[in-house]
Design an enzyme around this catalytic site. Structure first.
Site, PDB file in Angstrom:
ATOM      1  CG  ASP A  69      22.095  17.095 -49.510  1.00  0.00           C
ATOM      2  OD1 ASP A  69      21.531  16.585 -50.496  1.00  0.00           O
ATOM      3  OD2 ASP A  69      22.874  18.061 -49.602  1.00  0.00           O
ATOM      4  CG  ASP A 173      33.651  26.340 -30.232  1.00  0.00           C
ATOM      5  OD1 ASP A 173      34.187  26.488 -29.120  1.00  0.00           O
ATOM      6  OD2 ASP A 173      32.828  27.144 -30.703  1.00  0.00           O
TER       7      ASP A 173
END
Length: 284
Positions: A69, A173
């Site tokens: 990918d 985060d």
């Protein structure tokens, strides 16, 4: 259902870097295309024996990807927004975009030139980084973009605005903003939902949010969504670090007017791919 017309004069072959299997497969199909009078090009940063370096993606009628990918996403970046049907053969690991097995490569390419493959539209997103001062930068993604804290040792706060109305601020985060195609990638690993590739939506998934009530959001893809950070952050687009964000910089995301053209065998079932790759629906 739109079928690929099979009329190919120029094709680009993009390979997984430094992979012997991919190099051999690239040389094999390059010779095969050339025997059929089709011009073969390699990616600008790659070399395939018998192929020319691609300078203008607008000339292409087909792109063949040999790898995983990540290789496929590199081919999408190479196209620079041009709508060229692309097919991927899995010479990598998981392979959601390159799910066709390598052993089926020649039969599939023969089917493509015979007009027996179908073309499916996959949503792309246009991303604009709007700095407090300076020029706007534009990026395009097939899978996702990530706003993350980078090397900072503390959480960052990201405000989400839709249709000019601030709806929430997330302390985490970072955030993953994924297309339906990209929902099975980083988004899924971070606890986000799977979206069918034809759903007209974007999913926004927090990364390690500092709140038990913060959950993924699903937005329609025809609305203007803007993200603002309270301090320094990093913008990553389809797995590639693309920009550094400063305080008050804005990142706007919207569906691009041009979809990516995904080539596949007729009758391919999305849920069969999910079941094969992720063991979807199976019990431990």
């Amino acid at each position: 259902m739109e079928m690929f017309n099979g009329k190919v004069k120029n094709v680009a072959v993009v390979t997984r870097p430094e992979t012997v299997e991919a190099e051999k497969a690239a040389e094999l199909i390059t010779k095969w295309f050339e025997r059929k009078g089709i011009n073969v090009f390699s990616a600008p940063d790659q070399k395939i024996r018998g192929a020319k370096k691609l300078k203008n993606p607008a000339l292409l009628q087909l792109v063949v990807v040999l790898g995983g990918d990540g290789t496929y996403l590199g081919a999408v970046r190479m196209l620079k927004g041009h709508r060229v049907p692309t097919i991927g053969f899995n010479l990598g690991s998981l392979g959601f975009l390159t799910f066709t097995p390598a052993e089926e490569m020649m039969n599939t390419l023969k089917a493509a030139l015979a007009g027996k493959l179908e073309v499916r539209n996959r949503a792309m997103v246009k991303i604009k980084k709007k700095p407090h001062k300076g020029e706007i930068e534009t990026f395009y993604a097939l899978n996702d973009l990530v706003i993350e804290r980078g090397s900072l040792s503390r959480l960052i706060s990201i405000t989400i605005t839709i249709d000019h109305v601030p709806i929430t601020s997330v302390k985490a985060d970072g955030l993953i903003i994924a297309t339906p195609t990209g929902s099975s990638a980083y988004n899924l690993a971070a606890g986000g939902p799977l979206l069918h590739p034809e759903v007209k939506a974007l999913v926004v998934t927090p990364i390690c949010s500092h709140s038990l009530t913060t959950r993924p959001f699903i937005f329609p893809d025809d609305r203007g969504i803007v993200f603002t950070t309270d301090e320094m952050a990093v913008l990553t687009v389809d797995g590639v670090k693309s920009a550094t964000l400063s305080h008050f910089d804005k990142v706007s995301v919207e569906r691009d007017a041009n979809d990516h053209l995904f080539l596949r065998n007729p009758g391919t079932n999305y849920f069969s791919i999910i079941k094969e790759k992720l063991k979807f629906g199976e019990r431990n």
